[in-house]
Scaffold this motif. Structure first.
Motif, PDB file in Angstrom:
ATOM      1  N   THR A 215      -5.517  33.644  -7.224  1.00  0.00           N
ATOM      2  CA  THR A 215      -5.631  32.545  -8.186  1.00  0.00           C
ATOM      3  C   THR A 215      -7.013  31.909  -8.110  1.00  0.00           C
ATOM      4  O   THR A 215      -7.678  31.715  -9.121  1.00  0.00           O
ATOM      5  CB  THR A 215      -4.542  31.482  -7.932  1.00  0.00           C
ATOM      6  OG1 THR A 215      -3.271  32.110  -7.976  1.00  0.00           O
ATOM      7  CG2 THR A 215      -4.608  30.373  -8.964  1.00  0.00           C
ATOM      8  N   THR A 216      -7.454  31.593  -6.899  1.00  0.00           N
ATOM      9  CA  THR A 216      -8.767  30.965  -6.727  1.00  0.00           C
ATOM     10  C   THR A 216      -9.874  31.999  -6.556  1.00  0.00           C
ATOM     11  O   THR A 216     -11.048  31.646  -6.597  1.00  0.00           O
ATOM     12  CB  THR A 216      -8.769  30.044  -5.490  1.00  0.00           C
ATOM     13  OG1 THR A 216      -8.551  30.847  -4.319  1.00  0.00           O
ATOM     14  CG2 THR A 216      -7.739  28.947  -5.611  1.00  0.00           C
ATOM     15  N   GLU A 217      -9.480  33.260  -6.328  1.00  0.00           N
ATOM     16  CA  GLU A 217     -10.419  34.348  -6.073  1.00  0.00           C
ATOM     17  C   GLU A 217     -11.302  34.046  -4.869  1.00  0.00           C
ATOM     18  O   GLU A 217     -12.502  34.319  -4.853  1.00  0.00           O
ATOM     19  CB  GLU A 217     -11.259  34.675  -7.313  1.00  0.00           C
ATOM     20  CG  GLU A 217     -10.417  35.170  -8.473  1.00  0.00           C
ATOM     21  CD  GLU A 217     -11.237  35.562  -9.691  1.00  0.00           C
ATOM     22  OE1 GLU A 217     -12.461  35.304  -9.726  1.00  0.00           O
ATOM     23  OE2 GLU A 217     -10.635  36.141 -10.609  1.00  0.00           O
ATOM     24  N   GLU A 218     -10.657  33.491  -3.836  1.00  0.00           N
ATOM     25  CA  GLU A 218     -11.349  33.161  -2.598  1.00  0.00           C
ATOM     26  C   GLU A 218     -10.499  33.604  -1.410  1.00  0.00           C
ATOM     27  O   GLU A 218      -9.290  33.768  -1.524  1.00  0.00           O
ATOM     28  CB  GLU A 218     -11.604  31.657  -2.500  1.00  0.00           C
ATOM     29  CG  GLU A 218     -12.577  31.145  -3.528  1.00  0.00           C
ATOM     30  CD  GLU A 218     -12.787  29.637  -3.415  1.00  0.00           C
ATOM     31  OE1 GLU A 218     -12.001  28.965  -2.725  1.00  0.00           O
ATOM     32  OE2 GLU A 218     -13.742  29.144  -4.037  1.00  0.00           O
TER      33      GLU A 218
END
Length: 124
Positions: free
Chosen positions: A40-43
């Motif tokens: 979702t946050t691409e982290e």
């Protein structure tokens, strides 16, 4: 981090025998160290990591390309498990002239994962 192979002795042998690609080897080590990818946050979420890993490697390192990261991985294997590939699987090492840093680092990853299996009683 879906689609990882199961953590079994067959997977360990596949790492040693180079039948699992490097990306998957790294992903396996990252997963069992505690790195989690948030799509979702691409982290990367590193909250499950031990503090010494979180501080030095907030994002997962490429263990097959980074000597310092592989050295840290080696040092994190408990002394009683340093020879676990040989003791549990009978791995005799690579033949001279048939290996380089990449194979050595794959063996380190396999050794760390097998040690993880031993510590967490996952061994078959």
């Amino acid at each position: 981090m879906s689609n990882l192979p199961p953590l079994t002795t067959e997977t360990i042998w596949a790492i040693i025998n180079d039948t699992i690609d490097d990306v998957t080897v790294n992903r396996l080590v990252w997963h069992y160290l505690g790195y989690r990818y948030n799509s979702t946050t691409e982290e990367w979420d590193n909250q499950e990591l031990a503090p010494e890993w979180r501080e030095e490697y907030p994002e997962p390192p490429n263990f097959l390309e980074s000597r310092p990261a592989t050295m840290k991985l080696t040092r994190s294997i408990p002394q009683e498990n340093k020879q676990i590939l040989k003791e549990k699987l009978g791995f005799k090492g690579y033949k001279i002239g048939e290996f380089g840093p990449r194979q050595t680092r794959r063996a380190t990853a396999a050794n760390w994962l097998l040690s993880y299996m031993q510590i967490h009683q996952i061994l078959c």
